[in-house]
Design an enzyme around this catalytic site. Structure first.
Site, PDB file in Angstrom:
ATOM      1  N   TYR A   1       0.820  -1.215   0.000  1.00  0.00           N
ATOM      2  CA  TYR A   1       0.000   0.000   0.000  1.00  0.00           C
ATOM      3  C   TYR A   1       0.850   1.259   0.000  1.00  0.00           C
ATOM      4  O   TYR A   1       0.513   2.257  -0.615  1.00  0.00           O
ATOM      5  CB  TYR A   1      -0.940   0.010   1.205  1.00  0.00           C
TER       6      TYR A   1
ATOM      7  N   GLU B   1       2.507 -29.893  11.776  1.00  0.00           N
ATOM      8  CA  GLU B   1       2.056 -29.122  10.610  1.00  0.00           C
ATOM      9  C   GLU B   1       0.759 -28.391  10.902  1.00  0.00           C
ATOM     10  O   GLU B   1       0.621 -27.211  10.639  1.00  0.00           O
ATOM     11  CB  GLU B   1       1.879 -30.057   9.399  1.00  0.00           C
TER      12      GLU B   1
ATOM     13  N   ASP C   1       1.217 -34.219   7.624  1.00  0.00           N
ATOM     14  CA  ASP C   1       0.327 -35.130   6.910  1.00  0.00           C
ATOM     15  C   ASP C   1       1.148 -36.041   6.013  1.00  0.00           C
ATOM     16  O   ASP C   1       2.246 -35.691   5.604  1.00  0.00           O
ATOM     17  CB  ASP C   1      -0.630 -34.343   5.990  1.00  0.00           C
TER      18      ASP C   1
END
Lengths: 368, 693
Positions: free
Chosen positions: A101, A197, A249
């Site tokens: 910005y 995770e 995972d």
């Protein structure tokens, strides 16, 4: 400490001003202002087997102003450099989005914006990190507070004492900058670090006070761990000699998260020196676990095309060449299934805390 | 039903396939028993119907389906007649169209949008009409001069203006008022006529000599029920399009709101007067041949064939007779039945030269260009006239034109302030589709666009090849007007209301060829412009960014930088890296245009193509001065452009220079007075009888 910060800032600011000088000198000599930016891609990354981490090569790409394709990027780089030096002078830290910005405006007499989306400004900040050999923290740019920690760990943050054993199940939110100047590790009595995770599994372990029974620090990065989390794990590993175990995972993305923690990422390979934990271990979920822990086949998820492609990419990465790893990935490909950590709940809500991890730790069943 | 339509059975007899109407049947009986009518009873009801009666009922066939369309049709018929008459008499037409709102009953005059009744007054400076003919021309259907000859004209059948009058009579009860004067020395006659729909004969209500300020010409005033609405298929659109295809006409339009619009004359030359031709053997049907044989004045078949048809020489006539196994000396009246059929087939099988094409009067590339240029604001104009071709023995010519872009208009508007764009927002793209304007014998066709052969050909053309976006099965996208004109002695309309052209293969092929040629030229223009623009953008990028980079450097250096010096240094590098002065010239930076293009008429936009500009008019370097290049490129500020300001990127080689000289002045001349030298055209003084469709 304040003094070291000062000098460091000084050098970073000098580097940023150097970019302006580059333009001025080139203009005086009637040359095309050009900066060299190290390439952040697999082609410019080597795996240092001895150190066990990824290192950035020496390939660089030229970014010159008087080239139609690069002119805009060059201009944007100068704008970001300007914004970063403003941060240095004002001694403020900011986010990537705020930089976007800050540097966005419409170019005079035109309909063109300096930046159209944040996707344009983020890579430029990374470009500057690598080309100026300055860490993002040194550039005073912070990422989101993306992780949590709980465990027998006492930190000092802005003079406050933070006892991570007394923060309930919510834990302490890891700031993006955990350099000693910002976060001080006052005491740590844990035996190891467990980096999870997913936030959900971290919550499970935290709720079950797993860290108390096994005396460990529980860390999560909610997906790909942000710099703060990786850096904190590395500091605990380095300063307190704690082994780090990674629980992800069982899918190609999980494997890659582990590898980022262990060897560093391709994109920011130059930071591996400071981030990577070459001795980190992969504790699970392994493609051998479903059989060993008798997970029913129906809690698996079929690998999609993207998963398969990504797994094959991993097979070719130099740092996945160990026979155990090749076997691990190939086993997943053969089964055609992936498993989420959450799937362990199929057996029992507390299966992870009470059966899976204890057995893993006991059997020392991990991959290096 | 029976009360509403007294001549019911008669009207029905036009459609013999329909069941004769049943009289009110006595109740519960079956259809056969009591309700049956004897042939005698039926015969008593059967009688002739007049054309006028027929069209009173079937007004939609003539274009009077609804009030809005009816208003347009009336204006159209009157204007078409005026133009035909002027042209045939060799007078440059000057036509005034006036629409006025008429109050209905005692109430005050309603606002235009609410009005339901209008007075249409069309005045021309044509040859006028002889007194005796006025009533029949305006109040008798199927009366006129155009039907019985094969010659190109706007009107064809002689229905139009009387049908308009009849419609007025039907909806308002008012007669058609005509003033006509054949010359300054003749008296002006004032007529009020109505049509006797039973007999299809005029009824004269009023007939007197009056004072009229115009030395010559005709004025028709019709009061009709109608609706005035602008936009597509409006009177305004019709007049605008008429003026595009007829740039030799000066058209003044007084709108119902009281405004006056003028469509000035842009082309000071009458279209060549078309010749009348005899029918071509290929265009004749068997029945027609039989009729002609029966009515033949010739003594022998051979002379009949060679005198009644075009392109049949006595030798060829003999040859055909022998091939059909008929004696060339046979009496035409004796040829009947099987022999006639063999003869007909033989004629169709014989190779006969295509009909002459001097019966056609194409608008001409030059005139189309000036018409488009006059009415449509664009950046690029081109026009193509195809060589004549033939369908079913009728010669025709296809002409196509194209106007692209909107720069001159945009340039006059103040540049809108640069509005910063938010994330995800985009500059508004142009989703505008091209507009197709269609003409048949110079008359704009406003309805049934999608049924028209021209429109289908536009769709079938692959505009993408020429750099124009086009979605599947849609019109090409872009600020573009596509002009298609068919000129023929007999335009094959799909219906009597003359709204769409039927799709004959030959016609479709010719339209496609003409459009492709236009497209190629447009593509060329676009590519050239794109090239110039990209060079400009290249430079522009640096100029835009230098400002930003210098400011950033200045801030980095703590605001102590001699910014002007740094800027100048960078500008110098930028200029040397983008081709320097040479690019300046290409971009017309010296004269400064919005896109860096010089403001002038450019025939060859840049010299990079080399000495052989790919536009097909290369070969025209040696043609007479009157020929105008078919592609003309125009920038804003054009009337003031002098030859000295014209620029080409590269100094034009002598050859191209010569061509430019040949090209440009003649275009410039179109705006000025006289006809170009060498354009002397024979004009036939037509007899001063008004023609009508």
């Amino acid at each position: 400490m304040a003094k070291t910060k000062q000098t460091k800032n000084g050098t970073v600011e000098k580097k940023l001003i150097g970019l302006a000088d580059l333009v001025i000198t080139a203009a005086q000599r009637a040359k095309d202002p050009t900066m060299a930016i190290p390439i952040r891609a697999l082609s410019n990354v080597t795996f240092n087997e001895r150190k066990g981490l990824l290192e950035m090569g020496h390939k660089k790409q030229a970014r010159s102003f008087f080239n139609v394709g690069m002119a805009k990027k060059f201009m944007q780089t100068m704008l970001v450099a300007d914004a970063l030096s403003e941060l240095q002078r004002a001694e403020l830290t900011t986010s990537l989005r705020e930089i976007y910005y800050r540097t966005k405006h419409t170019i005079q007499d035109s309909h063109e914006n300096t930046f159209d989306t944040q996707d344009e400004s983020d890579p430029i900040i990374e470009d500057l990190e690598v080309s100026l050999v300055a860490l993002r923290e040194e550039l005073h740019v912070r990422a989101e507070n993306g992780g949590s920690v709980v465990g027998p760990l006492v930190l000092g943050d802005d003079g406050d004492r933070v006892d991570c054993a007394k923060l309930g199940k919510g834990g302490y939110s890891v700031p993006s900058i955990v350099e000693p100047e910002y976060v001080e590790i006052r005491r740590c009595t844990a035996d190891f670090v467990l980096l999870v995770e997913k936030g959900t599994q971290w919550n499970r372990l935290s709720e079950d006070k797993f860290w108390r029974r096994y005396n460990c620090v529980l860390l999560t990065g909610n997906g790909q761990p942000p710099r703060g989390v990786r850096r904190l794990a590395r500091r605990l590993h380095e300063e307190y000699r704690l082994p780090v175990y990674v629980l992800v995972d069982n899918d190609p993305w999980g494997y890659y998260i582990y590898s980022v923690v262990k060897q560093g990422s391709i994109n920011l390979a130059f930071e591996s020196q400071r981030m990577a934990i070459p001795k980190a271990k992969f504790i699970g979920l392994s493609s051998a676990d479903p059989e060993r822990y008798e997970l029913p086949r129906n809690v698996g998820i079929k690998l999609n095309e993207k998963d398969i492609a990504r797994a094959k990419e991993l097979l070719n990465y130099q740092w996945f060449q160990k026979p155990a790893w090749q076997a691990e990935i190939k086993r997943m490909l053969t089964s055609g299934l992936k498993y989420e950590l959450d799937a362990l709940a199929n057996k029992d809500f507390q299966y992870l805390t009470k059966k899976y991890l204890p057995r893993k730790l006991k059997e020392k069943d991990w991959l290096d | 039903m029976a009360t509403h339509k007294p001549p019911v059975s008669a009207a029905k007899s036009v459609f013999p396939s329909k069941i004769p109407p049943q009289p009110p049947a006595s109740k519960k009986t079956g259809p056969r028993a009591d309700s049956a009518v004897t042939a005698v009873e039926m015969g008593a009801r059967q009688r002739e119907i007049s054309v006028s009666e027929f069209f009173t009922k079937n007004r939609h066939l003539l274009g009077f389906d609804n009030p809005r369309k009816a208003l347009l049709t009336c204006v159209k018929e009157a204007v078409d007649n005026a133009l035909d008459a002027c042209e045939e008499a060799g007078i440059l037409p000057e036509v005034t169209v006036q629409l006025e709102v008429v109050a209905t009953g005692p109430s005050a005059v309603p606002p235009v949008s609410q009005a339901t009744r209008f007075r249409i007054t069309v005045t021309d400076n044509g040859p006028g009409i002889v007194r005796q003919q006025i009533p029949r021309i305006f109040a008798k259907l199927l009366y006129g001069s155009k039907f019985h000859r094969l010659r190109m004209s706007r009107g064809q059948q002689g229905i139009g203006i009387s049908a308009a009058g009849m419609y007025g009579q039907l909806t308002t009860g008012k007669p058609v008022k005509i003033i006509s004067r054949t010359g300054p020395k003749a008296a002006a006659h004032y007529f009020e006529v109505q049509i006797d729909t039973k007999k299809n004969e005029p009824l004269v209500h009023e007939n007197k000599q009056i004072q009229w300020e115009q030395p010559r010409g005709t004025q028709v005033a019709i009061e009709v029920e109608g609706r005035y609405q602008k936009g597509r298929a409006s009177v305004d659109e019709y007049l605008e399009q008429t003026s595009i295809a007829n740039p030799h006409v000066r058209l003044i339009y007084r709108t119902p709101e009281g405004d006056t619009k003028e469509y000035p004359r842009a082309y000071h030359e009458l279209p060549p007067s078309p010749k009348e031709i005899k029918p071509h053997p290929y265009g004749i049907e068997f029945g027609m041949l039989l009729k002609m044989l029966h009515e033949a004045k010739s003594q022998t078949l051979s002379s009949f064939l060679s005198s009644e048809f075009c392109r049949v020489t006595p030798a060829l006539a003999d040859e055909m007779c022998i091939a059909a196994k008929v004696s060339p000396k046979a009496k035409p009246r004796d040829i009947r039945g099987a022999i006639a059929e063999t003869l007909y087939q033989t004629i169709q099988a014989t190779k006969i030269m295509a009909p002459p094409t001097n019966c056609l009067s194409p608008i001409g590339e030059k005139a189309i260009l000036s018409g488009l240029y006059k009415q449509i604001k664009g950046e690029f104009y081109t026009a193509v006239s195809r060589p004549p071709s033939v369908y079913r023995g009728n010669p025709f010519i296809i002409e196509a034109g194209l106007a692209f872009g909107k720069a001159p208009d945009g340039a006059t508007k103040p540049e809108k302030p640069a509005m910063p764009l938010a994330e995800g927002e985009q500059e508004e793209g142009d989703s505008e589709l091209a507009r197709v304007i269609r003409y048949a014998n110079r008359v704009p066709l406003l309805y049934q666009q999608s049924a028209c052969a021209t429109f289908k050909a536009v769709l079938a053309t692959t505009w993408r090849n020429y750099g124009i976006a086009q979605s599947r099965g849609a019109l090409p996208a872009g600020p573009m007007v596509i002009f298609v004109h068919i000129a023929s002695v007999w335009v094959p309309f799909t219906s009597e209301s003359k709204e769409a052209i039927a799709e004959y293969d030959e016609i479709h092929k010719e339209i496609t060829l003409a459009l492709r040629e236009c497209g190629r030229r447009l593509g060329l223009f676009l590519r050239r412009r794109e090239r110039a623009a990209s060079e400009f953008r290249r430079r522009n990028i640096f100029e835009l960014y230098i400002e930003e980079v210098v400011e950033a450097c200045n801030r980095l250096k703590g605001g102590k930088l001699p910014t002007e010096k740094l800027k100048a240094q960078l500008h110098k590098i930028a200029s040397s890296r983008t081709g320097g002065i040479k690019t300046d010239e290409t971009l017309g930076k010296t004269g400064a245009g919005p896109e860096g293009l010089p403001h002038s008429i450019i025939v060859t936009a840049d010299g990079i193509e080399g000495d052989a500009p790919p536009t097909p008019h290369v070969s025209r370097t040696i043609v007479p001065v009157t020929e105008v290049p078919d592609g003309i490129r125009i920038e804003e500020n054009r009337p003031s452009s002098k030859p000295g300001r014209r620029q080409t990127a590269k100094p034009a080689p002598a050859k191209r220079g010569a061509r430019r000289d040949a090209a440009v002045p003649s275009f410039a001349k179109m705006g000025s007075v006289a006809q170009p030298a060498g354009a002397v055209r024979t004009r036939r003084k037509a007899q001063l009888t008004r023609k009508k469709r």
